[in-house]
Design a protein around this motif. Structure first.
Motif, PDB file in Angstrom:
ATOM      1  N   ARG A  28      -4.072   6.695   2.600  1.00 27.73           N
ATOM      2  CA  ARG A  28      -3.372   5.408   2.654  1.00 27.73           C
ATOM      3  C   ARG A  28      -1.935   5.681   3.061  1.00 27.73           C
ATOM      4  NH1 ARG A  28      -6.948   4.318  -2.074  1.00 27.73           N
ATOM      5  NH2 ARG A  28      -5.500   5.563  -3.292  1.00 27.73           N
ATOM      6  N   PHE A  79       1.921   3.994   3.822  1.00 27.24           N
ATOM      7  CA  PHE A  79       2.835   2.887   3.562  1.00 27.24           C
ATOM      8  C   PHE A  79       3.916   2.910   4.633  1.00 27.24           C
ATOM      9  CE2 PHE A  79       1.035   4.580  -0.274  1.00 27.24           C
ATOM     10  CZ  PHE A  79       0.508   3.462  -0.895  1.00 27.24           C
ATOM     11  N   ASP A  93       7.358   1.640   6.279  1.00 29.41           N
ATOM     12  CA  ASP A  93       8.641   0.975   6.073  1.00 29.41           C
ATOM     13  C   ASP A  93       9.594   1.489   7.137  1.00 29.41           C
ATOM     14  OD1 ASP A  93      10.610  -0.602   5.001  1.00 29.41           O
ATOM     15  OD2 ASP A  93      11.183   0.871   3.482  1.00 29.41           O
ATOM     16  N   GLY A 107      -6.212  -2.523   7.683  1.00 30.22           N
ATOM     17  CA  GLY A 107      -5.220  -2.900   6.688  1.00 30.22           C
ATOM     18  C   GLY A 107      -5.134  -4.398   6.522  1.00 30.22           C
ATOM     19  N   LYS A 115       2.158  -3.235   6.538  1.00 28.31           N
ATOM     20  CA  LYS A 115       2.918  -2.274   5.742  1.00 28.31           C
ATOM     21  C   LYS A 115       2.029  -1.249   5.034  1.00 28.31           C
ATOM     22  CE  LYS A 115       6.950  -2.120   2.914  1.00 28.31           C
ATOM     23  NZ  LYS A 115       8.188  -2.734   2.680  1.00 28.31           N
ATOM     24  N   TYR A 116       0.790  -1.599   4.756  1.00 29.03           N
ATOM     25  CA  TYR A 116      -0.118  -0.765   3.971  1.00 29.03           C
ATOM     26  C   TYR A 116      -1.424  -0.625   4.740  1.00 29.03           C
ATOM     27  CZ  TYR A 116      -2.835   0.679  -0.137  1.00 29.03           C
ATOM     28  OH  TYR A 116      -3.629   1.355  -1.014  1.00 29.03           O
ATOM     29  N   SER A 150      -5.029   1.707   5.584  1.00 30.91           N
ATOM     30  CA  SER A 150      -6.013   2.713   5.212  1.00 30.91           C
ATOM     31  C   SER A 150      -6.454   3.416   6.494  1.00 30.91           C
ATOM     32  CB  SER A 150      -7.203   2.030   4.534  1.00 30.91           C
ATOM     33  OG  SER A 150      -8.197   2.970   4.227  1.00 30.91           O
ATOM     34  N   THR A 173       5.267   8.044   4.062  1.00 29.41           N
ATOM     35  CA  THR A 173       4.873   7.843   2.673  1.00 29.41           C
ATOM     36  C   THR A 173       3.378   7.576   2.690  1.00 29.41           C
ATOM     37  OG1 THR A 173       7.033   6.900   2.147  1.00 29.41           O
ATOM     38  CG2 THR A 173       5.237   6.447   0.610  1.00 29.41           C
ATOM     39  N   TRP A 174       2.609   8.460   2.061  1.00 29.69           N
ATOM     40  CA  TRP A 174       1.160   8.360   2.121  1.00 29.69           C
ATOM     41  C   TRP A 174       0.556   9.002   0.883  1.00 29.69           C
ATOM     42  CZ3 TRP A 174      -2.006  12.737   2.462  1.00 29.69           C
ATOM     43  CH2 TRP A 174      -1.321  13.940   2.612  1.00 29.69           C
TER      44      TRP A 174
END
Length: 85
Positions: free
Chosen positions: A11, A13, A15, A40, A44-45, A47, A69-70
């Motif tokens: 996953r 993220f 930003d 997704g 922003k998020y 998979s 960020t994952w």
């Protein structure tokens, strides 16, 4: 699950959220170029599916290199590195 397919999931993220032409979109497109697919609910998020023929380590190293960020989803971090759990 009766039989695992060999696919793995992380996953990611984003930003800033994914927008046409921004760095987040480039990271996502690079993951596709590595052989991954994604889905997704929002920009922003996401998979990311890593098929069996794609090296999980190459995806992990790319995300680390990009300071993304994952997190591991399947297999989990604890499954991959039980000595660190």
């Amino acid at each position: 699950v009766l039989h695992k397919s060999g696919n793995r999931t992380v996953r990611v993220f984003f930003d800033p959220p994914i927008e046409s032409g921004n760095e987040s979109e480039r990271v996502l497109q690079d993951l596709v170029a590595l052989g991954c697919s994604y889905e997704g609910m929002n920009t922003k998020y996401i998979s990311v599916n890593i098929p069996p023929n794609v090296q999980l380590d190459s995806v992990r190293m790319y995300l680390i290199e990009k300071s993304a960020t994952w997190e591991h989803a399947d297999p989990t971090y604890a499954n991959l590195f039980p000595e660190n759990a």
